[in-house]
Enzyme design. Structure first.
Site, PDB file in Angstrom:
ATOM      1  N   HIS A 151      -1.958  -1.773 -10.649  1.00 49.62           N
ATOM      2  CA  HIS A 151      -2.856  -1.356  -9.422  1.00 49.62           C
ATOM      3  C   HIS A 151      -4.049  -2.187  -9.776  1.00 49.62           C
ATOM      4  O   HIS A 151      -4.448  -2.957 -10.566  1.00 49.62           O
ATOM      5  CB  HIS A 151      -3.542   0.018  -9.938  1.00 49.62           C
ATOM      6  CG  HIS A 151      -4.076   0.745  -8.929  1.00 49.62           C
ATOM      7  ND1 HIS A 151      -5.530   0.303  -8.472  1.00 49.62           N
ATOM      8  CD2 HIS A 151      -3.660   1.529  -7.826  1.00 49.62           C
ATOM      9  CE1 HIS A 151      -5.885   1.169  -7.440  1.00 49.62           C
ATOM     10  NE2 HIS A 151      -4.803   1.873  -7.148  1.00 49.62           N
ATOM     11  N   HIS A 171       0.944  -1.309   0.289  1.00 46.55           N
ATOM     12  CA  HIS A 171       0.029   0.008   0.087  1.00 46.55           C
ATOM     13  C   HIS A 171       0.902   1.285   0.075  1.00 46.55           C
ATOM     14  O   HIS A 171       1.650   1.356  -0.903  1.00 46.55           O
ATOM     15  CB  HIS A 171      -0.970  -0.195   1.173  1.00 46.55           C
ATOM     16  CG  HIS A 171      -2.045   0.846   0.947  1.00 46.55           C
ATOM     17  ND1 HIS A 171      -2.454   1.479   0.244  1.00 46.55           N
ATOM     18  CD2 HIS A 171      -3.012   1.200   2.316  1.00 46.55           C
ATOM     19  CE1 HIS A 171      -3.636   2.283   0.365  1.00 46.55           C
ATOM     20  NE2 HIS A 171      -3.931   2.041   1.592  1.00 46.55           N
ATOM     21  N   ARG A 222      -2.997  10.482 -10.851  1.00 47.23           N
ATOM     22  CA  ARG A 222      -2.159  11.046  -9.831  1.00 47.23           C
ATOM     23  C   ARG A 222      -0.743  10.882 -10.432  1.00 47.23           C
ATOM     24  O   ARG A 222       0.013  11.821  -9.825  1.00 47.23           O
ATOM     25  CB  ARG A 222      -2.363  10.276  -8.515  1.00 47.23           C
ATOM     26  CG  ARG A 222      -3.823  10.634  -8.014  1.00 47.23           C
ATOM     27  CD  ARG A 222      -3.936   9.491  -6.698  1.00 47.23           C
ATOM     28  NE  ARG A 222      -3.907   7.977  -7.369  1.00 47.23           N
ATOM     29  CZ  ARG A 222      -3.832   7.219  -6.272  1.00 47.23           C
ATOM     30  NH1 ARG A 222      -4.096   7.319  -5.117  1.00 47.23           N
ATOM     31  NH2 ARG A 222      -3.894   5.761  -6.677  1.00 47.23           N
ATOM     32  N   ASP A 232       2.628   6.189  -6.962  1.00 46.27           N
ATOM     33  CA  ASP A 232       3.851   5.929  -6.247  1.00 46.27           C
ATOM     34  C   ASP A 232       5.119   5.717  -7.116  1.00 46.27           C
ATOM     35  O   ASP A 232       6.144   6.173  -6.603  1.00 46.27           O
ATOM     36  CB  ASP A 232       3.774   4.548  -5.631  1.00 46.27           C
ATOM     37  CG  ASP A 232       2.553   4.496  -4.399  1.00 46.27           C
ATOM     38  OD1 ASP A 232       2.497   5.323  -3.680  1.00 46.27           O
ATOM     39  OD2 ASP A 232       2.070   3.415  -4.329  1.00 46.27           O
TER      40      ASP A 232
HETATM   41  C1  MLT Z   1      -4.646   4.163  -2.958  1.00 47.28           C
HETATM   42  O1  MLT Z   1      -4.421   5.430  -3.082  1.00 47.28           O
HETATM   43  O2  MLT Z   1      -5.367   3.790  -1.584  1.00 47.28           O
HETATM   44  C2  MLT Z   1      -3.739   2.949  -3.622  1.00 47.28           C
HETATM   45  O3  MLT Z   1      -3.808   3.538  -5.037  1.00 47.28           O
HETATM   46  C3  MLT Z   1      -4.365   1.645  -3.322  1.00 47.28           C
HETATM   47  C4  MLT Z   1      -5.914   1.477  -3.935  1.00 47.28           C
HETATM   48  O4  MLT Z   1      -6.537   2.191  -4.512  1.00 47.28           O
HETATM   49  O5  MLT Z   1      -6.107   0.293  -3.765  1.00 47.28           O
END
Ligand code: MLT
Length: 467
Positions: free
Chosen positions: A350, A306, A359, A405
């Protein structure tokens, strides 16, 4: 720091918000049904309307099926299973996140900005997440002031942080500090006093506002204790939440402040099923107070699958980067294939998204504007063209595109924040705005204790008629 008064309150805030005139482009409709600068008042107007709407909807459609559950979903992390209601944002696999219906570029365009700034203020996004409305400048200014006023951190939390050994990971420090802050919970006090269920949201709101207000100070104490001299600058009432945070971290760079406004806006929310959001919702459903719920959520964010992923990306990039500053495409391709022999490419893929994360794109645009010649950014940009085709050829990744990320660490490094162990704390400060606005709505809608049914493999086999 050794502050022994009950509250560590860097300075008294005064309101002197300076925001851009509302002259920004506006091809997208601005939805705002209230001009009141009092967020709680606006929520108090909206909540009964939403409660009635949900009650009527459930009365008519309560037994309607919304999907099917397969055996693979149960063993496979519940991917694709529709099992939660989250009002604040929805993630589309192709398009990415929409906060209350607004995409990231729309938020960039419509949300109020600081004077001379081009990035949205996270205060505005919080207002949007809570109310569904694009706030006015006055509404955003009132949130900035509220958070500056509530920023004092109790001395027992500061003392605990100051006494932790440097071996405690910054995320564990954050979680511990927020757990201790639960001593301040108005929700748990009101609950113990027998407050009516219909009033729960008001106390969840107060706790959430207090917690969000205190997070930058807590996060800055952690940073300054671990990597600097332990001293934290004073909160200023005429600065927005991000500007105060940057100042307390010890940076003095307008561009970095702009980056933090963007960073703290885009990491807030990613609908309800991600680990941090789901954890906050789950723990909150036991009526654990917002501090305890958020601390639990941060323990989930601390995991490498995460929030810790941004740190892993940077470690991998540094391995690629090594001593060299330029690479041929072939050299990079070889490196990507080499990595895939033993693992995955950090920052790519993802659980839900099937296109490049918006993002990621918005951070790429920031880099193109502010640091186009940075060698690490150039490497990230080159990898953006190299990695997806390799992953497609490799054939194992459901999504070969970069996520949030893959970019954030490079930007932070550029401005001198090189302590990558700390990056998830920044993510956590931002994520508070999403998960806590959702938690307020959980209590407003009277959502019950979350308690899904689980099964054993034996029971499941019997259920599906397996031999
Ligand atoms: C998030 O921002 O929480 C991550 O991209 C992980 C997700 O969406 O599962």
């Amino acid at each position: 720091m050794g502050v022994l008064s009950r509250f560590y309150r860097p300075a008294l805030p005064q309101l002197a918000k300076k925001l851009l005139p509302a002259s920004t482009l506006s091809s997208v409709a601005i939805r705002n049904s209230s001009s009141s600068p009092d967020l709680k008042k606006v929520l108090a107007e909206k909540i009964p309307v939403a409660q009635k709407d949900v009650a009527e909807f459930r009365k008519e459609y309560g037994d309607t099926k919304v999907g099917e559950i397969t055996v693979n979903m149960m063993y496979g992390g519940m991917r694709g299973m529709k099992g939660l209601v989250t009002e604040t944002s929805v993630l589309d696999a192709e398009e990415g996140i929409r906060f209350r219906g607004y995409s990231i570029p729309e938020c960039q365009e419509l949300l109020p900005k600081a004077v001379g700034g081009a990035e949205p203020l996270p205060e505005g996004l919080f207002w949007l997440l809570c109310t569904g409305d694009i706030p006015t400048e006055a509404q955003v200014a009132s949130v900035s002031l509220e958070w500056a006023k509530r920023a004092g951190v109790p001395s027992h939390v500061v003392t605990m942080l100051n006494n932790l050994p440097h071996t405690v990971h910054p995320m564990a420090q954050l979680s511990a500090a927020v757990n201790l802050l639960s001593s301040e919970s108005l929700f748990s006090k009101a609950y113990a006093d027998g407050v009516k269920k219909t009033e729960y949201w008001q106390y969840a709101y107060e706790d959430s506002m207090n917690l969000i207000a205190k997070l930058p100070t807590i996060a800055a104490i952690i940073y300054r204790n671990l990597y600097r001299d332990g001293k934290v600058a004073a909160i200023e009432g005429n600065l927005d939440w991000s500007a105060n945070f940057v100042k307390m971290l010890g940076y003095d760079n307008r561009e970095f402040t702009e980056l933090m406004r963007l960073y703290l806006t885009i990491h807030t929310d990613h609908e309800g099923g991600n680990v941090s959001a789901h954890t906050c919702h789950l723990v909150g459903s036991a009526l654990s107070d917002p501090y305890l719920s958020f601390a639990a959520s941060m323990n989930g964010l601390a995991g490498p699958l995460h929030g810790l992923a941004n740190q892993e990306v940077l470690i991998w990039l540094n391995k690629v980067h090594g001593e060299k500053s330029t690479f041929t495409d072939q050299e990079l391709k070889d490196f990507v294939w080499e990595t895939l022999k033993t693992g995955v490419i950090p920052g790519y893929g993802h659980a839900v998204l099937r296109k490049t994360d918006p993002r990621y794109m918005v951070q790429r645009e920031f880099a193109l504007k502010h640091l186009p010649e940075d060698s690490l950014f150039k490497l990230v940009a080159q990898l953006y063209h190299i990695v997806p085709p390799v992953l497609l050829e490799h054939g194992k990744a459901a999504n070969p595109w970069p996520n949030v990320d893959a970019h954030s660490g490079v930007l932070l490094q550029y401005y001198g924040m090189t302590e990558m162990n700390y990056y998830t704390v920044l993510f956590g400060v931002s994520r508070a705005l999403g998960v806590l606005s959702s938690l307020i709505w959980d209590r407003a809608l009277g959502l019950p204790l979350e308690r899904p049914k689980s099964m054993s493999t034996e029971g499941l086999k019997k259920l599906v008629g397996a031999k």
